[in-house]
Write a protein that holds these residues in place. Structure first.
Motif, PDB file in Angstrom:
ATOM      1  N   ARG A  56      11.877 -11.786  88.574  1.00 33.64           N
ATOM      2  CA  ARG A  56      11.699 -11.438  86.720  1.00 33.64           C
ATOM      3  C   ARG A  56      11.753 -10.142  86.575  1.00 33.64           C
ATOM      4  NH1 ARG A  56       7.217 -16.264  87.670  1.00 33.64           N
ATOM      5  NH2 ARG A  56       6.765 -14.328  89.073  1.00 33.64           N
ATOM      6  N   ALA A  57      11.950  -9.234  87.102  1.00 35.60           N
ATOM      7  CA  ALA A  57      11.403  -8.130  86.197  1.00 35.60           C
ATOM      8  C   ALA A  57      12.090  -7.773  85.281  1.00 35.60           C
ATOM      9  CB  ALA A  57      11.114  -7.418  87.349  1.00 35.60           C
ATOM     10  N   PHE A  58      13.345  -7.660  86.757  1.00 34.40           N
ATOM     11  CA  PHE A  58      14.525  -6.638  86.090  1.00 34.40           C
ATOM     12  C   PHE A  58      15.671  -7.744  85.926  1.00 34.40           C
ATOM     13  CE2 PHE A  58      12.642  -3.609  88.276  1.00 34.40           C
ATOM     14  CZ  PHE A  58      14.259  -4.256  89.880  1.00 34.40           C
ATOM     15  N   PRO A  59      16.937  -8.312  85.201  1.00 34.88           N
ATOM     16  CA  PRO A  59      18.299  -8.118  86.068  1.00 34.88           C
ATOM     17  C   PRO A  59      19.123  -8.122  86.963  1.00 34.88           C
ATOM     18  CG  PRO A  59      18.833  -7.640  83.980  1.00 34.88           C
ATOM     19  CD  PRO A  59      17.247  -7.128  84.100  1.00 34.88           C
ATOM     20  N   HIS A  60      20.409  -8.677  87.287  1.00 30.74           N
ATOM     21  CA  HIS A  60      20.994  -8.056  88.831  1.00 30.74           C
ATOM     22  C   HIS A  60      21.398  -6.921  88.030  1.00 30.74           C
ATOM     23  CE1 HIS A  60      23.702  -7.362  91.372  1.00 30.74           C
ATOM     24  NE2 HIS A  60      23.419  -8.222  92.122  1.00 30.74           N
ATOM     25  N   PRO A  61      21.606  -5.744  88.571  1.00 29.88           N
ATOM     26  CA  PRO A  61      22.330  -4.586  88.042  1.00 29.88           C
ATOM     27  C   PRO A  61      24.043  -5.312  87.967  1.00 29.88           C
ATOM     28  CG  PRO A  61      20.838  -3.996  90.130  1.00 29.88           C
ATOM     29  CD  PRO A  61      20.996  -5.572  89.489  1.00 29.88           C
ATOM     30  N   LEU A  62      24.793  -5.877  88.224  1.00 31.55           N
ATOM     31  CA  LEU A  62      25.298  -6.168  88.156  1.00 31.55           C
ATOM     32  C   LEU A  62      26.123  -7.406  87.006  1.00 31.55           C
ATOM     33  CD1 LEU A  62      27.346  -5.974  91.632  1.00 31.55           C
ATOM     34  CD2 LEU A  62      27.276  -4.796  89.969  1.00 31.55           C
ATOM     35  N   ALA A  63      24.956  -7.980  86.194  1.00 27.55           N
ATOM     36  CA  ALA A  63      24.673  -8.893  85.572  1.00 27.55           C
ATOM     37  C   ALA A  63      24.556  -8.119  84.011  1.00 27.55           C
ATOM     38  CB  ALA A  63      23.645  -9.810  85.494  1.00 27.55           C
ATOM     39  N   ASN A  64      25.400  -9.091  83.112  1.00 25.07           N
ATOM     40  CA  ASN A  64      24.916  -8.747  81.855  1.00 25.07           C
ATOM     41  C   ASN A  64      24.607 -10.224  81.177  1.00 25.07           C
ATOM     42  OD1 ASN A  64      24.822  -7.602  78.929  1.00 25.07           O
ATOM     43  ND2 ASN A  64      26.630  -8.252  78.070  1.00 25.07           N
ATOM     44  N   LEU A  65      23.564 -10.368  80.441  1.00 24.50           N
ATOM     45  CA  LEU A  65      22.880 -11.695  80.206  1.00 24.50           C
ATOM     46  C   LEU A  65      23.417 -12.693  79.117  1.00 24.50           C
ATOM     47  CD1 LEU A  65      19.145 -11.705  82.481  1.00 24.50           C
ATOM     48  CD2 LEU A  65      22.373 -11.944  82.683  1.00 24.50           C
ATOM     49  N   ALA A  98      15.902 -15.782  83.380  1.00 20.51           N
ATOM     50  CA  ALA A  98      16.958 -16.008  83.169  1.00 20.51           C
ATOM     51  C   ALA A  98      17.228 -14.199  83.966  1.00 20.51           C
ATOM     52  CB  ALA A  98      17.584 -14.483  81.908  1.00 20.51           C
ATOM     53  N   ASN A  99      16.284 -13.664  83.715  1.00 16.76           N
ATOM     54  CA  ASN A  99      16.315 -12.391  85.211  1.00 16.76           C
ATOM     55  C   ASN A  99      16.790 -12.756  86.177  1.00 16.76           C
ATOM     56  OD1 ASN A  99      16.216 -10.066  83.242  1.00 16.76           O
ATOM     57  ND2 ASN A  99      14.395  -9.668  83.326  1.00 16.76           N
ATOM     58  N   TRP A 100      15.153 -13.738  86.678  1.00 16.03           N
ATOM     59  CA  TRP A 100      15.648 -14.323  87.744  1.00 16.03           C
ATOM     60  C   TRP A 100      16.754 -14.846  88.960  1.00 16.03           C
ATOM     61  CZ3 TRP A 100      11.601 -14.748  92.226  1.00 16.03           C
ATOM     62  CH2 TRP A 100      12.291 -15.635  92.696  1.00 16.03           C
ATOM     63  N   PHE A 101      17.458 -15.743  88.056  1.00 15.00           N
ATOM     64  CA  PHE A 101      18.690 -16.312  88.194  1.00 15.00           C
ATOM     65  C   PHE A 101      20.088 -15.793  88.121  1.00 15.00           C
ATOM     66  CE2 PHE A 101      16.326 -20.318  86.271  1.00 15.00           C
ATOM     67  CZ  PHE A 101      16.053 -21.117  86.961  1.00 15.00           C
ATOM     68  N   SER A 102      20.004 -14.548  87.471  1.00 17.70           N
ATOM     69  CA  SER A 102      20.706 -13.866  87.700  1.00 17.70           C
ATOM     70  C   SER A 102      21.533 -13.165  88.586  1.00 17.70           C
ATOM     71  CB  SER A 102      21.077 -12.625  86.730  1.00 17.70           C
ATOM     72  OG  SER A 102      19.863 -11.743  87.068  1.00 17.70           O
ATOM     73  N   TYR A 103      20.428 -12.863  89.803  1.00 19.63           N
ATOM     74  CA  TYR A 103      20.914 -12.735  90.902  1.00 19.63           C
ATOM     75  C   TYR A 103      21.282 -14.226  91.331  1.00 19.63           C
ATOM     76  CZ  TYR A 103      17.682  -8.450  90.697  1.00 19.63           C
ATOM     77  OH  TYR A 103      16.982  -7.226  89.822  1.00 19.63           O
TER      78      TYR A 103
END
Length: 787
Positions: A199-208, A218-223
């Motif tokens: 939950r700390a930060f989004p996946h580095p390849l994701a732009n949310l 949102a950060n969590w689900f991006s992975y």
């Protein structure tokens, strides 16, 4: 994925994930939500005393390989035999570092060029038109096979036998979990960018993009969504390769999250001074610091030495293994920006072969160790690879990052957040003014001070030592230890004594005992030190059975297409093979001094036998037709009933009740055991729940909990007895199928057995430290203890 989720790629390669879409909102309700992780430290350090055969599998550029060379050298200090499996072009680099090397194929230059053109997960239309996707998939298939062979084949240089006893890998190598599952050995993942849900930060390849969804969710689900997109592109290639290893296909629902579901130990090789460990990462995930190798001995060429001495420390500019589309344009921008900023510069030619005319203020450099060079420059400008970023910061150099893809934007943002450089400049946006201003920012006292602070923190870390400690701490030492030679890893097991207790034996111990006639070779079986259980988890009876039915129909459709396509492929392959053999025969006839009989043989090889071709085509068609029938029977008798039963067993989770794990069904015996235990457990829980659930609810939440407990108890009385009855019908059937499948898929098992025997025989010939009398006495003592 549906268009509703709208995955698209920005110029920096990050994938747009629109969480405001209807599909995304539905998925975030269905998918597992982030869970609170109890505060727990990593496993305590362990004094490891068992030398292992370790294969390190790495896919990527030289910058990706170099940190693992440092790791391998540190592992060697603990007595391990270390093999680094990576692209063929790095053989000299790896062997010169004192590690074994195994080539897995794949062209990193082509891979880098593809990533520059397609920095995100979704390929461009240009790549689709040019056939880049098929070439990449073919390259991945080649590397998967190479990674598997790296686990079981002898060293290509010395021919010393090798069977891996543990695997370390970076996630893009993709083969790691599957190789470890086939061998039944531990796996440890290590990487330079976040790959675990947080939950700390989004996946580095994701732009949310979201408006109503909580940012942490949102950060969590991006992975999970980024992994899902990756699996969509490569899952079929991986599953096709898994079938060659006698492994069952990984379901679409499980493939993207395998590492997290199986809780594979994960070590991130970056400095916690830059990115601290998120609070929701559990104890099997570590951050240990960057991996630095011992600085190599280096004597600069006279022209480099003279350039460094001719003026103030220059700015370093280099993009390493990045393959740039238009290197001349990039070179012009770099030279003009250097002059606009009023500095001198060293420009690394790199894989893009940047070059220009000689000048007093710009020096073009070939290969040179960063460890040496970065001590002698003022600022570093590069693509943002983790290794280059780490080396620059360790030497307290302010940094400008020009990212192209992958984790590079992530590291650019981390450097900017630490005030050690400006915000990253996407390579598409790079121009003379922007780069000149960025270099000027790095020459300020503020940037220099921030870089010095980071460097002081990093110097107190030892990434490779911490990573090796984490690797040892997560190994299952008891399962890995030979019971006769405790300083050797177990590879075999034998049932001994009247109670048939399983005794763990190393390759050397087993071979010496066989040679000493203590038992026959057929009595020993391969020992799995770490078993992987990949299940197709079912949420409910309807969704489970529907999913299984759809899967069965898809497999039947694929097999039906094969009735026509497979004969065509056979015909095409025969034609191509004849062409190839004709060319070979012609070459052979030229090179050899054979008689006319050889010419006849060569001529006959050019002639296609139509009857044999037709027979082969008919055979392929018949196999596909048979696959249609067997798939239908398996789906009707095993897969769909099993999915319904599993869904019914797991149904109580949907209304907040606990569900017991019934264990793995690996054969007919375990099928009967699971059936019996599930029948008794579910039936008992269903009846007792009428009392237990209200009592637990009232104790935890009072009157409201009592009401909830009554609801759970009534629901359990309906669902759990049904699950119990289904268990008796379905699980034994699944066990029989598992036994039959295992019996008919022994090729990989036999290959591992032969390779393990081969290494045991080699050890018996070369290792003379074991006393046979002591060895046999220990074995007989163990047998006597089990009687």
């Amino acid at each position: 994925m549906s268009d509703e989720l709208q995955p698209s790629v920005k110029a920096d390669g990050r994938v747009d994930l629109d969480f405001d879409s209807k599909l995304a909102r539905t998925l975030t309700e269905i998918l597992p939500s982030p869970k609170d992780v109890p505060s727990s430290s990593s496993p305590p350090p362990r004094n490891w005393h068992i030398p292992l055969n370790i294969v390190i599998q790495v896919v990527g550029s030289r910058g990706d390989v170099q940190p693992f060379i440092a790791l391998g050298n540190e592992l060697q200090k603990h007595g391990h035999r270390v093999r680094l499996a990576t692209h063929d072009v790095f053989e000299e680099f790896v062997r010169d570092s004192g590690l074994e090397f195994y080539p897995i194929g794949g062209d990193p230059a082509e891979l880098m060029a593809y990533m520059v053109k397609n920095p995100g997960l979704i390929p461009s239309m240009k790549s689709l038109r040019q056939g880049d996707i098929q070439r990449k998939r073919a390259m991945v298939a080649e590397m998967l096979d190479g990674c598997w062979r790296s686990c079981i084949e002898p060293d290509s240089f010395s021919q010393t036998p090798f069977v891996a006893e543990a695997i370390i890998a970076n996630p893009p190598s993709f083969a790691h979990i599957h190789c470890a599952q086939a061998l039944g050995i531990p796996l440890h993942l290590m990487f330079t960018m976040p790959w675990s849900s947080t939950r700390a930060f989004p996946h580095p390849l994701a732009n949310l993009k979201y408006s109503n969804l909580d940012p942490e969710r949102a950060n969590w689900f991006s992975y999970g969504l980024v992994e899902f997109l990756t699996w969509q592109g490569l899952g079929d290639t991986i599953n096709k390769w898994r079938s060659s290893l006698d492994l069952q296909p990984v379901p679409l629902s499980e493939g993207p999250s395998l590492a997290e579901t199986l809780q594979i130990p994960f070590t991130y090789c970056w400095s916690p001074a830059l990115v601290p460990k998120p609070a929701d990462w559990s104890s099997h995930i570590d951050i240990c610091g960057f991996f630095f190798r011992e600085p190599p001995a280096y004597t600069p060429p006279p022209d480099l030495d003279a350039f460094l001495a001719a003026g103030p420390p220059p700015v370093y500019i280099g993009f390493g293994s990045i393959v740039i589309d238009n290197p001349q344009r990039m070179n012009d921008i770099l030279v003009q920006a250097v002059r606009a900023a009023g500095v001198r510069a060293i420009i690394s030619r790199g894989w893009s072969k940047l070059e220009g005319p000689p000048s007093e203020d710009v020096f073009y450099l070939g290969d040179c160790p960063h460890e040496w060079l970065f001590q002698r420059v003022s600022v570093v400008v590069h693509h943002g690879g983790a290794g280059t970023t780490a080396c620059g910061l360790l030497n307290a150099k302010p940094t400008v990052i020009v990212p192209f893809f992958g984790d590079q934007p992530f590291w650019g943002n981390m450097v900017a957040a630490a005030h050690a450089g400006p915000v990253p400049i996407p390579h598409q946006a790079l121009d003379v003014d922007i780069l000149a201003k960025a270099i000027t920012v790095c020459l300020t006292d503020e940037a220099a001070t921030a870089a010095c602070i980071i460097a002081e923190k990093m110097k107190s870390e030892s990434g490779v030592r911490a990573a090796v400690s984490a690797f040892h701490a997560n190994l299952p030492i008891e399962a890995m230890q030979c019971e006769i030679l405790p300083n050797r890893p177990a590879a075999w097991r034998i049932k001994a004594g009247s109670q048939k207790r399983k005794i763990r034996l190393s390759k050397l111990a087993a071979e010496l005992l066989v040679q000493n006639s203590c038992f026959d070779r057929q009595a020993i079986k391969l020992h799995e030190t770490n078993r992987f259980r990949i299940e197709n988890r079912r949420w409910g009876p309807l969704t489970g059975s529907n999913s299984a039915a759809i899967g069965t129909l898809a497999d039947m459709a694929d097999a039906t297409i094969g009735v026509v396509s497979k004969p065509y492929e056979e015909f095409k392959g025969t034609t191509e093979g004849l062409t190839s053999r004709a060319g070979t025969s012609t070459s052979s006839s030229i090179l050899s001094k054979s008689t006319s009989s050889s010419d006849k043989s060569a001529g006959s090889s050019k002639t296609r036998d139509p009857f044999r071709t037709a027979e082969a085509m008919a055979t392929q068609s018949g196999r596909s037709l048979g696959k249609v029938a067997t798939t239908a029977v398996r789906g009707t008798i095993v897969d769909i009933p099993m999915a319904f039963a599993e869904g019914m067993h797991n149904l109580p989770r949907l209304y907040g009740d606990e569900v017991k794990d019934h264990g793995e069904i690996s054969g007919w015996k375990s099928g009967l055991k699971v059936a019996g235990e599930t029948f008794v457990g579910d039936l008992t829980d269903g009846i007792s729940g009428l009392v237990v659930q209200p009592y637990k609810g009232a104790k935890e939440e009072g009157v409201l909990g009592l009401a909830k407990g009554v609801g759970k108890g009534v629901a359990g009385l309906v669902t759990k007895p049904v699950s119990a009855g289904l268990a008796l019908l379905v699980y034994p059937r699944q066990g029989i199928y598992a036994s039959l499948r295992t019996a008919s898929h022994q090729k990989t098992r036999n290959t591992i057995t032969k390779s393990t025997i081969f290494e045991g025989e080699w050890l018996a010939k070369t290792d003379h430290q074991v006393d046979m009398a002591t060895l046999t006495t220990k074995y007989h003592d163990l047998v006597d203890c089990t009687t």
